[in-house]
Design an enzyme around this catalytic site. Structure first.
Site, PDB file in Angstrom:
ATOM      1  NE  ARG A 103      15.538 -39.797   1.203  1.00 41.03           N
ATOM      2  CZ  ARG A 103      16.264 -39.447   2.264  1.00 41.03           C
ATOM      3  NH1 ARG A 103      17.550 -39.170   2.116  1.00 41.03           N
ATOM      4  NH2 ARG A 103      15.713 -39.388   3.454  1.00 41.03           N
ATOM      5  CG  ASN A 106       6.814 -32.016  -1.141  1.00 41.15           C
ATOM      6  OD1 ASN A 106       5.735 -32.584  -1.296  1.00 41.15           O
ATOM      7  ND2 ASN A 106       6.902 -30.778  -0.698  1.00 41.15           N
ATOM      8  N   PRO A 107       6.440 -35.934  -2.084  1.00 43.23           N
ATOM      9  CG  PRO A 107       5.934 -38.031  -1.199  1.00 43.23           C
ATOM     10  CD  PRO A 107       6.456 -36.676  -0.809  1.00 43.23           C
ATOM     11  CD  GLN A 113       7.701 -29.701 -12.319  1.00 40.82           C
ATOM     12  OE1 GLN A 113       7.142 -28.802 -11.703  1.00 40.82           O
ATOM     13  NE2 GLN A 113       8.403 -29.487 -13.409  1.00 40.82           N
ATOM     14  CE  LYS A 176      18.601 -40.984 -10.662  1.00 40.53           C
ATOM     15  NZ  LYS A 176      18.334 -42.099 -11.605  1.00 40.53           N
ATOM     16  N   GLY A 177      16.225 -34.565 -10.315  1.00 39.55           N
ATOM     17  CA  GLY A 177      15.235 -33.557 -10.675  1.00 39.55           C
ATOM     18  C   GLY A 177      14.173 -34.136 -11.593  1.00 39.55           C
ATOM     19  CB  VAL A 178      10.537 -34.341 -11.546  1.00 40.43           C
ATOM     20  CG1 VAL A 178      10.630 -35.542 -10.646  1.00 40.43           C
ATOM     21  CG2 VAL A 178      10.153 -33.125 -10.744  1.00 40.43           C
ATOM     22  N   GLY A 179      11.954 -31.892 -13.233  1.00 41.33           N
ATOM     23  CA  GLY A 179      11.987 -30.900 -14.316  1.00 41.33           C
ATOM     24  C   GLY A 179      10.859 -31.038 -15.317  1.00 41.33           C
ATOM     25  CD  GLU A 180      11.143 -28.022 -19.544  1.00 43.00           C
ATOM     26  OE1 GLU A 180      11.353 -28.535 -20.653  1.00 43.00           O
ATOM     27  OE2 GLU A 180      11.209 -26.805 -19.327  1.00 43.00           O
TER      28      GLU A 180
END
Length: 218
Positions: A103, A106-107, A113, A176-180
């Site tokens: 989900r 914040n698009p 990112q 979920k995290g988008v991270g790297e």
């Protein structure tokens, strides 16, 4: 006053606090047996001389779910490159990535990112190289004047597609995290595109001109 978060019941937006014996909804506290007896959060804070209240909490996946389901964000990246056949110069002309990260709250932030990761991936593949003095162990290009990073002219056309994904197992909000995630896929996509354009498989980064004009020189 501490209110413990409970799972949603048949009464949406109503929450019970076992510790305090109250019901909360609509910005008010209610007596559990008589909803005519209530008080707003604002009145409670005003009486206490406070303007705000802060709460902290933690959320994590259920341990059995972690052992059964994969819970990482995932994606695929595609790159287009142009390679000078005589000089071996590489130009990345387009990068497209598609990512699923549960989900998205914040698009704009997530897209930025991902763009940053994809740019970093291009830099990883073609630019960044830390040179180490084998005698002293010192990094010889330990500053942004000598350590090459991409500038605007090096950044190709970028497109980041966010795929809608509902994951009920990762946490209560399905986030979920988008991270790297944008970095490593992009670096591999650039290397694959160079191989497709030249027939030369380079297995180290950054990909250098001499890797293409003098393959196997190492």
């Amino acid at each position: 006053m501490r209110l413990r978060r409970c799972l949603p019941s048949s009464r949406p937006r109503h929450r019970h606090s076992e510790e305090n014996g109250v019901v909360t909804h609509g910005g008010r506290l209610f007596h559990p047996n008589d909803e005519r007896r209530s008080e707003s959060y604002a009145d409670i804070l005003g009486r206490a001389g406070l303007t705000e209240i802060e709460a902290r909490g933690q959320s994590a996946a259920d341990p059995p779910a972690r052992s059964t389901y994969a819970m990482h964000a995932h994606g695929a990246v595609f790159a287009e490159v142009k390679v000078d056949p005589e000089l071996g110069q590489i130009r990345v002309t387009r990068v497209v990535g598609a990512f699923a990260a549960g989900r998205v709250i914040n698009p704009s932030l997530v897209r930025s990112q991902l763009f940053g990761g994809m740019i970093w991936g291009v830099s990883f593949a073609l630019h960044e190289h830390a040179v180490v003095d084998r005698r002293s162990g010192r990094t010889l290009n330990a500053n942004l004047a000598d350590y090459r990073v991409p500038v605007s002219a090096d950044v190709p056309s970028l497109e980041a597609l966010m795929i809608e994904e509902h994951d009920p197992h990762v946490n209560a909000l399905g986030i979920k995290g988008v991270g790297e995630i944008g970095i490593t896929g992009t670096a591999g996509a650039v290397a694959n595109a160079v191989w497709h354009a030249t027939g030369i498989r380079v297995r180290r980064f950054p990909i250098r001109i001499d890797d293409l004009v003098m393959p196997g020189s190492d």
